[in-house]
Structure formats: structure tokens, C-alpha cells
Motif scaffolding. Structure first.
Motif, PDB file in Angstrom:
ATOM      1  N   HIS A   5      50.727  -0.607  33.661  1.00  0.00           N
ATOM      2  CA  HIS A   5      49.699  -1.678  33.899  1.00  0.00           C
ATOM      3  C   HIS A   5      50.595  -3.105  33.813  1.00  0.00           C
ATOM      4  O   HIS A   5      50.329  -3.890  34.540  1.00  0.00           O
ATOM      5  N   ASP A  36      40.783  -1.461  29.136  1.00  0.00           N
ATOM      6  CA  ASP A  36      41.182  -0.682  27.960  1.00  0.00           C
ATOM      7  C   ASP A  36      40.426  -1.509  26.804  1.00  0.00           C
ATOM      8  O   ASP A  36      39.963  -0.899  25.754  1.00  0.00           O
ATOM      9  N   HIS A  56      35.553   1.369  33.026  1.00  0.00           N
ATOM     10  CA  HIS A  56      36.720   1.534  34.273  1.00  0.00           C
ATOM     11  C   HIS A  56      36.086   2.182  35.486  1.00  0.00           C
ATOM     12  O   HIS A  56      36.675   2.393  36.505  1.00  0.00           O
ATOM     13  N   HIS A  92      43.609  -2.078  37.979  1.00  0.00           N
ATOM     14  CA  HIS A  92      43.865  -1.119  36.699  1.00  0.00           C
ATOM     15  C   HIS A  92      43.201   0.275  36.900  1.00  0.00           C
ATOM     16  O   HIS A  92      43.665   1.198  36.451  1.00  0.00           O
ATOM     17  N   ASP A  96      44.903   4.011  36.584  1.00  0.00           N
ATOM     18  CA  ASP A  96      44.382   4.961  35.871  1.00  0.00           C
ATOM     19  C   ASP A  96      43.854   6.336  36.361  1.00  0.00           C
ATOM     20  O   ASP A  96      43.718   7.392  35.664  1.00  0.00           O
ATOM     21  N   LYS A 175      43.635   6.978  23.009  1.00  0.00           N
ATOM     22  CA  LYS A 175      42.621   5.784  22.749  1.00  0.00           C
ATOM     23  C   LYS A 175      41.317   6.425  22.237  1.00  0.00           C
ATOM     24  O   LYS A 175      40.771   7.502  22.665  1.00  0.00           O
TER      25      LYS A 175
HETATM   26 ZN   LIG Z   1      42.569   2.215  31.426  1.00  0.00          ZN
END
Ligand SMILES: [Zn+2]
Length: 182
Positions: A5, A36, A56, A92, A96, A175
Motif C-alpha cells: 500500500h 485497515d 473494504h 487500497h 487487497d 489482522k
Molecule cells: Zn486492507
């Protein structure tokens, strides 16, 4: 995507004709992680956001991008810079989808290449974006010695490799997610 990113944000930053200073450049790098950060906020609040649905997906990214772009416009009074922030937040999502999978629209299917299941592929993809971003700011007229230093590049590649080793480990998730805990 993890450190890739930053490469995308650097690439977008390098296109800015109005020379952006260190502070704005760091803010642009930080904005690349906005979805995120939102995800982590959901986790802290105990809200389940399955596969990034509320952070997202396209509607979520548009809200996040518009909010951050709006703040950038207020602060800088530059539409060009505001659009750069919007672009970094929106990019983003496709980034992803290379490394994982996401729900793009509510009720939609899971989409993505899921390179996290092949950490070596993930490293190659992220390293390619990181190096591209780093080269772009080398070429651009951005005078930030820290950003164009080789140490930063090597540090990012090592950090990415470390993350991919963690991903390769059994049952490790980078995460936190309130859905799993539930
Ligand atoms: Zn992400």
C-alpha cells in the motif's frame, strides 16, 4: 496487501505536480491504510465486518476516500491533492484483492486472488509495488531524503518478508477480526 500500500501511495504522490512536502507525503502514506484502520476500529468496537464488508467494499471505500479527500481539501485547498488522497484510499481495495479476497458490494461474492495462501507470491507482488513506488519518487521532483534512501527500501522489503513468514505460519492472522471471536 500490507506494505505494498505504501508503494501505491508513493506512486500516486510522485504524480503530484504541486510539490508535496514531507508532512503531506507521510499523510498520503498513512491514508493508504485507511480501510485497515477502519477494520481495526470495528474490531476494537466488537463489530463483525465480514471480509471487510464495512471497510473494504466499494461503498465503504468511497465513504472513506471522500472523507479523507475532503479533509485534505480543507487542509490544503488543493483539488489535485484531495484527489490524490481519494485515489490512494480507493486503490487500497484492488490492491487487497490481489493478496486476499473481499466482498466488493453488499451481498456480492468473495473476489480476489488470495496470494496470502501463497506467501511467496504475496512477497513478489508486494515487493514489485514497493520497488515501483520507491523508483517513482526517485524520479519525481520530491526532495525527501528519507523517502528515497535505500535503507527505507530495504527496511520495507525486510518488514514485508517478515509479514509473509508470519502469514506462512499455521493459523496466524495479521489482522484481528471480531467475527472470529464471536
Ligand atoms: Zn486492507
Amino acid at each position: 496487501m500490507i506494505f505494498g500500500h505504501l508503494g501505491i501511495a508513493a506512486l500516486v504522490g510522485s504524480t503530484q505536480r504541486d510539490r508535496i512536502g514531507s508532512r503531506l507525503f507521510i499523510a498520503l502514506l498513512a491514508a493508504s491504510f485507511a480501510p485497515d484502520v477502519v477494520d481495526i476500529a470495528y474490531f476494537v468496537a466488537g463489530i463483525c465486518s465480514p471480509y471487510g464488508l464495512f471497510s473494504h467494499s466499494i461503498p465503504a471505500a468511497l465513504i472513506e476516500g471522500a472523507s479523507i479527500g475532503g479533509i485534505a481539501l480543507l487542509v490544503t485547498d488543493s483539488w489535485r491533492i484531495a484527489l490524490a488522497f481519494l485515489a490512494v484510499v480507493l486503490l487500497h481495495v484492488p490492491a487487497d484483492m490481489v493478496t486476499g479476497y473481499k466482498i466488493l458490494v453488499p451481498g456480492g461474492d468473495l473476489l480476489g486472488l488470495q496470494f496470502y495462501q501463497r506467501p511467496l507470491y504475496d512477497f513478489v507482488a508486494e515487493a514489485a509495488v514497493i520497488v515501483t513506488g520507491w523508483l517513482a519518487i526517485q524520479r519525481a521532483d520530491i526532495h525527501m531524503r528519507w523517502a528515497v534512501s535505500r535503507r527505507v527500501l530495504v527496511g520495507l522489503l525486510i518488514a514485508q518478508a517478515a509479514c509473509d513468514i508470519v502469514i506462512a505460519g499455521p493459523g496466524l492472522h495479521l489482522k484481528p477480526n471480531a467475527c472470529r471471536a464471536a
